[in-house]
Design a protein around this motif. Structure first.
Motif, PDB file in Angstrom:
ATOM      1  N   THR A 215     -34.663  25.888 -55.025  1.00 49.35           N
ATOM      2  CA  THR A 215     -33.623  25.831 -56.054  1.00 49.35           C
ATOM      3  C   THR A 215     -33.613  24.460 -56.727  1.00 49.35           C
ATOM      4  OG1 THR A 215     -31.936  25.176 -54.468  1.00 49.35           O
ATOM      5  CG2 THR A 215     -32.158  27.522 -54.909  1.00 49.35           C
ATOM      6  N   PHE A 262     -32.936  37.644 -52.171  1.00 44.84           N
ATOM      7  CA  PHE A 262     -31.582  37.560 -52.711  1.00 44.84           C
ATOM      8  C   PHE A 262     -31.455  36.122 -53.207  1.00 44.84           C
ATOM      9  CE2 PHE A 262     -28.973  41.352 -51.831  1.00 44.84           C
ATOM     10  CZ  PHE A 262     -29.953  42.136 -51.262  1.00 44.84           C
ATOM     11  N   ARG A 264     -30.352  32.813 -55.285  1.00 38.98           N
ATOM     12  CA  ARG A 264     -29.267  32.122 -55.959  1.00 38.98           C
ATOM     13  C   ARG A 264     -29.809  31.573 -57.281  1.00 38.98           C
ATOM     14  NH1 ARG A 264     -24.630  30.093 -53.426  1.00 38.98           N
ATOM     15  NH2 ARG A 264     -25.279  31.515 -51.784  1.00 38.98           N
ATOM     16  N   CYS A 265     -29.121  31.882 -58.362  1.00 37.33           N
ATOM     17  CA  CYS A 265     -29.543  31.424 -59.680  1.00 37.33           C
ATOM     18  C   CYS A 265     -28.401  30.639 -60.310  1.00 37.33           C
ATOM     19  CB  CYS A 265     -29.915  32.606 -60.559  1.00 37.33           C
ATOM     20  SG  CYS A 265     -31.200  33.638 -59.837  1.00 37.33           S
ATOM     21  N   GLU A 278     -23.083  29.742 -60.589  1.00 38.71           N
ATOM     22  CA  GLU A 278     -24.125  30.190 -59.655  1.00 38.71           C
ATOM     23  C   GLU A 278     -23.888  31.659 -59.341  1.00 38.71           C
ATOM     24  OE1 GLU A 278     -24.019  28.378 -55.692  1.00 38.71           O
ATOM     25  OE2 GLU A 278     -22.132  27.435 -56.197  1.00 38.71           O
ATOM     26  N   THR A 280     -25.985  35.602 -57.868  1.00 37.25           N
ATOM     27  CA  THR A 280     -27.027  36.114 -56.974  1.00 37.25           C
ATOM     28  C   THR A 280     -27.780  37.270 -57.622  1.00 37.25           C
ATOM     29  OG1 THR A 280     -25.718  35.480 -55.072  1.00 37.25           O
ATOM     30  CG2 THR A 280     -27.436  37.110 -54.693  1.00 37.25           C
ATOM     31  N   GLN A 281     -29.082  37.184 -57.560  1.00 34.85           N
ATOM     32  CA  GLN A 281     -29.933  38.273 -58.045  1.00 34.85           C
ATOM     33  C   GLN A 281     -30.729  38.859 -56.894  1.00 34.85           C
ATOM     34  OE1 GLN A 281     -32.583  36.772 -61.043  1.00 34.85           O
ATOM     35  NE2 GLN A 281     -31.054  36.915 -62.664  1.00 34.85           N
ATOM     36  N   ASP A 591     -23.863  40.392 -58.054  1.00 32.89           N
ATOM     37  CA  ASP A 591     -22.403  40.239 -58.155  1.00 32.89           C
ATOM     38  C   ASP A 591     -21.820  41.339 -59.044  1.00 32.89           C
ATOM     39  OD1 ASP A 591     -22.427  37.533 -56.806  1.00 32.89           O
ATOM     40  OD2 ASP A 591     -23.565  37.032 -58.597  1.00 32.89           O
TER      41      ASP A 591
ATOM     42  N   GLU B 212     -22.270  34.873 -48.858  1.00 32.11           N
ATOM     43  CA  GLU B 212     -22.927  33.806 -49.605  1.00 32.11           C
ATOM     44  C   GLU B 212     -21.878  32.791 -50.043  1.00 32.11           C
ATOM     45  OE1 GLU B 212     -25.605  35.649 -52.668  1.00 32.11           O
ATOM     46  OE2 GLU B 212     -24.796  37.435 -51.704  1.00 32.11           O
ATOM     47  N   GLN B 261     -25.021  33.601 -42.471  1.00 35.16           N
ATOM     48  CA  GLN B 261     -25.692  33.418 -43.744  1.00 35.16           C
ATOM     49  C   GLN B 261     -27.000  32.688 -43.500  1.00 35.16           C
ATOM     50  OE1 GLN B 261     -24.655  31.395 -48.105  1.00 35.16           O
ATOM     51  NE2 GLN B 261     -23.568  30.672 -46.325  1.00 35.16           N
TER      52      GLN B 261
END
Lengths: 643, 643
Positions: A215, A262, A264-265, A278, A280-281, A591, B212, B261
């Motif tokens: 990231t 999964f 985090r973007c 932020e 999640t994809q 999300d 998350e 997590q």
């Protein structure tokens, strides 16, 4: 702080200052399930490796007579000898043996939302106390021992049970109280369960490998929405990635042919409602696939992880071209749960004498479009005015309404232009009946369709506020939208000597549609792409594409069409020259997807610790003020305020 | 670029410019497995939803006669009519029908590491070609059609097969080539499999919820190693968290009583070898637990996810107090795979006449410690000199060697001080035999133990370079270390009027040991904590604790003992006042754990896209130079270089 029981005269201080303990009997048999064997029994799964024997939701008549140890939050107290104890799994009624004993003297002091430990025995409730509505309603626990674990302060900002009445900013500030509600518990637990099912599908059933990608990355070309991270190297910054796009393509070149994550973007969009900096994809990529393979995979994954309390899905999901979506729904995110489609009525209005139509139709790109509404309820003139106001925020001329009173009486600002022939043709095309309303709009094709697409949703919203069930609620309308344009004219782009500046409709790695591949060097604006979106009840929940795997083509797109500096993507171009498989993938906005499955108002309701629309964590106060001293290692300075 | 086959005279251009296609026969039967039903059969799992019929690793004699479609990378070519095709799953031999056909004319031009598609039929190998060492060694595929998907450039920086000889910086620069090696494939795939098994254990078997938590958070007190992210609000910054510690405690207060997590964590440690600025923790927390519950849970999870090719584990793992670990192993990370323990020999050397010992033993904190080495091989004087040099980097006096030649001849710089009585007692205590070596050190207790602990590892390393199997390789020595001190004297702390400034040995949320709880207000430096570490073969792979759940105690620790400003933790203190359960948890360093399971040199080998020890991504060049223009939205400026 020592607590001495006035009846027992026993000092109850245990190991830590605020641990009160009140012993009623010397030997209480306990059934702590320490180190118990692994179990697949979900009702017991939550009691492994901990001090409770049962959750507050699992005791039934079959447990009567059993000694139990429960922990939970005090919900309601009654008469100082009875309380309900709650945790994430349910509620259990607790009673003290009689009103005169020590338990009730402790109970009288315990505030609700305090945490206590109860040891006791399960007993049947008295007949009039049995509550068939409550899962534990046939039993209660006769407390033999109560321990106050943690006292709740006198006045909470809100009681979890009242959370529906509490404004969102307060819920976010005291998120831990909000999370204590059954609604938030179910949101977060469903999210976890669906993620787990998706992982099972991908990893255990289809050979996917979950790979964690960095990231802390570098700025991508045009990555103006990327957060930056200063480093200890002067002038050098990491960026937080908007997606792991480059990494997943590099994994494909690396022969790791079934990747998912999964992921985090991050996207810095300033302040936008219902966006999170932020998110999640569910990001995946495969080698040696075509787009239909991806469709089938995603359909299979959604079906496998589909909540059991929802109506069954029908697979495969229907497909629609981008052109059809625009033509019929006025959007690339069609909500196919209801009809009210767009109709091209240009032919009917040729030489209508109405300047707004005639002007539009003079241009080859011009059109007149219509949607027909069957209101099933009274629409007031005020409603129509509001809709018109909305339309005018999007287009100078707005829309034109025609109210079909009966077969001959059509009430409209343009009624004097409506000849009988026009009425007949419109009526036939749109299947008009008395009471119906027509919305017309004219102008350039795309903007006119988008305007009516927008009005279609607004009309549906309006009718639903009046009690008409427009969208078949509970229905799950998935649709694949495909054949998007590969490039679009650049917003604010120059238009010199007939050549329009282009930008990628999605991103520069999207492959052209094979049927249009020959135009890429001649008429790139005519090339469709292999991008696809998955739309769920009118919201885009996933997007992906087959990628360019040819280095020369990728370089041509970057250098010649997009006029980007490809040097910052040198590593990717080099990788494509090193033996690259065909590949494609997709990313699901997790999300948003979970939010839609749960029918929540906002994606914030399915995120444990969301940020406000201004990007603030209302609980901790992040982002917080730092000084130049705090950031001295990073070769940056806080800008002085302009006076 | 059109490719015309010189024999067939067929233009082979297909949909995209660099797709070459060469048709030998018109009708090749294909068995593409599109939209095939879900299967749990792992050998077929990797062929669902894609264009290949089989991987390059799965064809066997039982497939002979079947038509197949394979995709892969060209590994070796032989004689222009034979090649081996590889992918992540294995290698298959491909042959052309004869040397004169079109396939071989294409083959002659294909470079290794190019990607091709083969359709053909499985046939038995000729007898002399059968390779029993190779899983696909009984068959080959007779190619009927070859398609060049992507040509590899002429000269790769290195061939994946040579990667063992390539220096790491080159492997990192061309990570996609490195990932193509079977070693990196297995590293990344094992990592994914173990993560999946851990998730199954936690989610499916024990009712855990994966949550998350944000990675854009606020600076924590003393969070000097946290990366900062400037925002569009002047002077306000997010920080990347070092762990989700606060969030997981808040989830417990929120009644989400079993959280886990795979958490991305960030730490800016400048340049340290084998550290990564971002790393992954298996982070978990539970309510209503004691530390033994956490031990059992982690043991269960490790056993459940243990690689099948490793020797079985013995549960439960042994436990050791911090005091014992220091006393016996000279470290809080004891490598229990070998003995060579520390012995307190202070009694033996009282009034030895040797100033180094006598000076040490004058102080109540002084000690003389010894370890005995049984070399099983020749240790040279040079070796001893090197060990002494190493010791002197850690302690002024270094260590003292005694070489036991035979029962009476003890060679040592201090031999003249060694009286017979001392020799006897030392010999008895350390079970000395001729050939053994004793290492002695004297000084303050802790530093002396740590010095010998360090020497113990150095000696083991030395002996292993000489071929002695000191550590039982393949043995898996897990040990729980517990009863750590809660506070330590602050490094560089002031020492005014007898009160030593203290800092948390781990973090300020760690609960005191119940047996020492009474001292927290009187002698905090004597209080043990409920912190625990899991040590695996001498490396700390996990750490956790039971947390403080009492707001008053937490505030006392922050304000009165640590003298921290607790206002930045106001939200956590408020949460603890709102009904907090007892809770505790642990975080497993996942990169390190996988690295140890795979026996890799560095954690970089189990991270798909690692950064160099200077924090650089050698592939993309991140972090990259940005200008003030690039960061203009963030109210910061790049510091002008000092001239």
């Amino acid at each position: 702080m020592r607590h001495v029981c006035s009846l027992c005269k026993v000092a109850c201080l245990r190991t830590l200052p605020t641990f009160y303990r009140l012993s009623l009997r010397n030997a209480v048999s306990r059934t702590l399930k320490l180190q118990q064997p692994l179990t697949r029994n979900t009702s017991q799964a939550c009691n492994s490796f901990c001090q409770r024997s049962h959750t507050c939701g699992e005791l039934r008549a079959s447990h009567i007579g059993e000694p139990v140890t429960l922990y939970g939050w005090v919900q309601y107290k009654r008469f100082d000898f009875m309380l309900t104890l709650k945790d994430a799994y349910g509620i259990t009624q607790i009673v003290a043996a009689n009103t005169q004993n020590c338990i009730s003297s402790v109970l009288s002091k315990i505030r609700s939302e305090s945490v206590i430990k109860i040891t006791g025995k399960v007993q049947p409730r008295q007949n009039e106390q049995i509550n068939k509505e409550m899962l534990t309603g046939e039993i209660e626990v006769l407390a033999e021992d109560i321990e106050l674990i943690s006292e709740c302060k006198d006045k909470l900002p809100f009681q979890p049970k009242d959370h529906a009445k509490v404004k969102e900013s307060l819920r976010m500030q005291y998120r831990y109280l909000d999370i204590r509600t059954s609604k938030m518990q179910e949101n977060l637990r469903l999210r976890s369960r669906i993620a787990m099912k998706m992982r099972e599908f991908l990893c255990n059933h289809h050979g996917f490998v979950e790979v964690e990608t960095p990231t802390m990355f570098k700025q991508t070309p045009g990555g103006s929405q990327e957060f930056v991270i200063p480093t200890r190297h002067p002038e050098r910054f990491y960026c937080l990635p908007q997606s792991p796009q480059q990494f997943k393509q590099l994994l494909m070149v690396g022969g790791l042919d079934r990747y998912f994550q999964f992921a985090r973007c991050y996207r810095d969009e300033g302040t936008k409602p219902d966006r999170q900096p932020e998110f999640t994809q569910v990001d995946l990529e495969m080698s040696f696939v075509n787009r239909e393979n991806i469709y089938s995979l995603v359909e299979g994954m959604i079906e496998y992880s589909w909540p059991s309390n929802k109506t069954n899905l029908t697979l495969p999901f229907p497909k629609m071209t981008y052109a059809d979506a625009i033509a019929k729904y006025g959007t690339d995110k069609p909500d196919t749960r209801f009809d009210m489609k767009l109709h091209d009525v240009s032919d009917i209005f040729i030489n209508s004498g109405l300047s707004i139509f005639d002007d539009a139709l003079k241009s080859t790109e011009g059109t007149v479009q219509a949607i027909a509404i069957r209101p099933h309820t009274h629409i007031t003139n005020r409603d129509l005015e509001n809709l018109q106001k909305l339309a005018k925020t999007r287009s100078e001329h707005g829309v034109i309404f025609i109210q079909v009173k009966d077969e001959t009486t059509w009430r409209s600002p343009i009624s004097k232009y409506l000849k009988d022939d026009m009425k007949n043709r419109l009526g036939d095309l749109l299947h008009m009946k008395p009471g119906d309303v027509i919305l017309l709009a004219a102008g350039k094709y795309l903007s006119t369709c988008l305007l009516l697409g927008h009005m279609r949703i607004a009309v549906a919203d309006l009718l639903e506020t009046k009690g008409v069930n427009v969208r078949k609620t509970r229905s799950n309308a998935f649709v694949w939208v495909e054949d998007f344009p590969l490039f679009l004219p650049k917003e604010n782009g120059k238009c010199e000597s007939q050549t329009v500046e282009l930008e990628s409709a999605h991103h520069p790695f999207t492959a052209p549609h094979p049927e249009d591949a020959e135009f890429i060097y001649t008429k790139p604006d005519k090339v469709r792409s292999l991008h696809y979106d998955l739309v769920y009840n009118g919201a885009e929940i996933a997007g992906g594409s087959i990628r360019i795997h040819d280095a020369k083509l990728q370089k041509y797109v970057l250098d010649e069409i997009l006029k980007e500096d490809s040097s910052s993507l040198y590593h990717l171009l080099e990788a494509l020259e090193s033996g690259a498989p065909t590949h494609g993938g997709i990313a699901i906005g997790f999300d948003r997807y979970i939010s839609m499955l749960r029918g929540t108002q906002s994606i914030r309701d399915v995120i444990a610790f969301p940020k406000s629309w201004e990007g603030n964590d209302l609980m901790s106060g992040a982002p917080t003020k730092l000084t130049n001293e705090d950031i001295k290692d990073y070769h940056i300075e806080i800008q002085k305020k302009k006076s």
